[in-house]
Design an enzyme around this catalytic site. Structure first.
Site, PDB file in Angstrom:
ATOM      1  CG  HIS A 430      -2.234   0.698   0.982  1.00  0.00           C
ATOM      2  ND1 HIS A 430      -2.326   1.897   0.297  1.00  0.00           N
ATOM      3  CD2 HIS A 430      -3.515   0.378   1.325  1.00  0.00           C
ATOM      4  CE1 HIS A 430      -3.585   2.271   0.235  1.00  0.00           C
ATOM      5  NE2 HIS A 430      -4.333   1.378   0.849  1.00  0.00           N
ATOM      6  NE  ARG A 431       6.113   0.046   2.220  1.00  0.00           N
ATOM      7  CZ  ARG A 431       7.310  -0.515   2.430  1.00  0.00           C
ATOM      8  NH1 ARG A 431       8.108  -0.032   3.363  1.00  0.00           N
ATOM      9  NH2 ARG A 431       7.689  -1.546   1.700  1.00  0.00           N
TER      10      ARG A 431
END
Length: 457
Positions: A430-431
């Site tokens: 998700h980064r």
């Protein structure tokens, strides 16, 4: 002057290796480029070449030695014109000690257990207000004695910030129950002091049970120990790192395979033949996985922001889709990489994957053939697995897990028909890849799987 030959670092992360075989013996003359030994890393066996010219004066590390540290002296060469016996004595023949294979599991220090968790007290009768089992150890007083309280009372005290040692119990044998906590809260009972971070708190990851405590759970003689080899240690380390550092999420897509299966059969039927020692064989034979690799590569090409890796200062946007393909090998897993997969034909991908998989099982891959990559494909469909989720393989930011194609009802043109459907589950970092971007990539993948002619142009 004697020339030291040291254990080379065959990959950026290599710290030690096994010296499996010497291909030279003492007294042999070698020159630059001559293969002198075979070194086994965690995932491959590689040949080591000499970089200097000379005579092998001494083989410092015997063949078969495990866990030889990088930069440790493994052999000594006598330079041109130098006495071999003198060179053998004069070289730095003190390599870093190799660790002998352990015959039993290593003992790892674990957090000390609280006295309160030792021998359980006599079974008590159920109490009406008893709630769910506590997720934290039973409380103890400052003197170290156990405080008897129902699970519900402990939870209420925790929520109210009360110190249970200052609460009087009215239950059986002085046990603290719900009403005791409510009375203490109403009367302004002693507040619990702020707890300092401990080994089991969020400040530091809690350690699991020690090896010794695990083995105590099984009867002596009912098991045997299989020491971890380098590959198993690396797999454990990389997956632990990923699960502890990557905030991942998953997205699933159902893809209809009928058009792709039809096209695959037509391409394989029209494949040219070539003559080999075994007779005439097709020049290629496409698998479903070859289409999946190509579809993932093209999806990354179409959604370039998803073809990225995370670093602390910037996202790394890759110019090509390098697709890792999970290959199961004896007691392990390796992910050889198809480089620039978006530019290659299906037949080229098919032949390359077969070659990489064979050399992976023989432990003949070079580090650059399995390190890096921008995404991965893991396919368990051949085992009948309907769907599953894989762990993101750092430094990649995505991986797709492929389940088996199964026949199920599908709606086409307003009519219910039988179709072959496959579930693809994507895991994303998700980064790097936000939800909408991940969904866009999954949709692009599905589009190529269901319209496979787009992979041929």
């Amino acid at each position: 002057m004697p020339i030291n030959i040291t254990m080379p670092a065959l990959s950026p992360t290599m710290e030690e290796g096994n010296l499996t075989k010497w291909l030279v013996k003492e007294g042999d003359k070698v020159g630059p480029g001559d293969v002198i030994a075979e070194i086994e890393t965690d995932k491959a066996t590689m040949e080591v070449e000499a970089v200097d010219e000379g005579v092998v004066a001494k083989l410092v590390v015997p063949a078969g030695t495990e866990a030889v540290k990088v930069n440790a002296v493994i052999a000594i060469l006598a330079a041109e014109g130098e006495d071999v016996a003198d060179a053998a004595k004069g070289g730095d023949a003190a390599p870093a000690k190799a660790e002998a294979p352990k015959q039993e599991a290593a003992k790892v220090e674990a957090p000390k257990e609280e006295k309160t968790e030792a021998a359980p007290a006599k079974a008590e009768k159920p109490v009406a207000d008893q709630g769910p089992a506590p997720s934290t150890p039973a409380p103890v007083s400052k003197s170290g004695e156990r405080i008897f309280a129902s699970p519900l009372a402990r939870r209420l005290a925790k929520d109210a910030g009360l110190d249970l040692s200052a609460v009087s119990g009215s239950g059986p044998h002085g046990r603290i129950v719900k009403t005791d906590v409510e009375k203490a809260a109403a009367s302004g009972g002693a507040k619990a002091p702020a707890a300092a971070p401990s080994a089991g708190s969020a400040a530091a990851p809690a350690k699991g049970p020690s090896d010794e405590n695990i083995l105590k759970l099984f009867a002596e003689g009912s098991y045997e120990l299989l020491p971890h080899d380098g590959m198993r240690k690396t797999i454990a380390s990389r997956l632990t790192e990923s699960t502890q550092t990557v905030p991942s999420y998953t997205v699933s897509m159902e893809c209809e395979l009928d058009a792709m299966l039809k096209l695959r059969a037509e391409i394989n039927a029209s494949a040219p033949v070539k003559k080999t020692e075994k007779g005439e064989v097709p020049a290629f034979k496409l698998s479903v996985n070859d289409f999946i690799i190509k579809a993932m590569a093209l999806a990354l090409r179409d959604v370039p922001m998803a073809n990225a890796s995370w670093t602390s200062t910037a996202r790394v946007l890759h110019k090509h889709a390098d697709v890792g393909v999970a290959v199961s090998i004896p007691d392990g897993l390796i992910t050889p990489i198809v480089r620039n997969a978006e530019t290659k034909t299906l037949s080229a991908i098919s032949n390359e994957v077969k070659d990489l998989a064979k050399r992976a099982r023989d432990k003949k891959l070079k580090p650059e053939e399995y390190q890096g990559g921008t995404t991965s494909v893991s396919n368990l469909g051949m085992f009948g697995v309907s769907s599953f989720t894989s762990i993101v393989n750092l430094p990649q930011a995505s991986i797709v897990s492929i389940g088996a194609g199964v026949e199920k009802p599908v709606v086409r043109g307003g009519k219910i028909e039988v179709g072959t459907v496959m579930t693809a589950t994507f895991a994303f970092d998700h980064r790097v890849i936000d939800g909408a971007l991940g969904a866009e990539l999954a949709s692009a993948f599905k589009r190529y799987i269901e319209n496979p002619m787009g992979m041929l142009v």
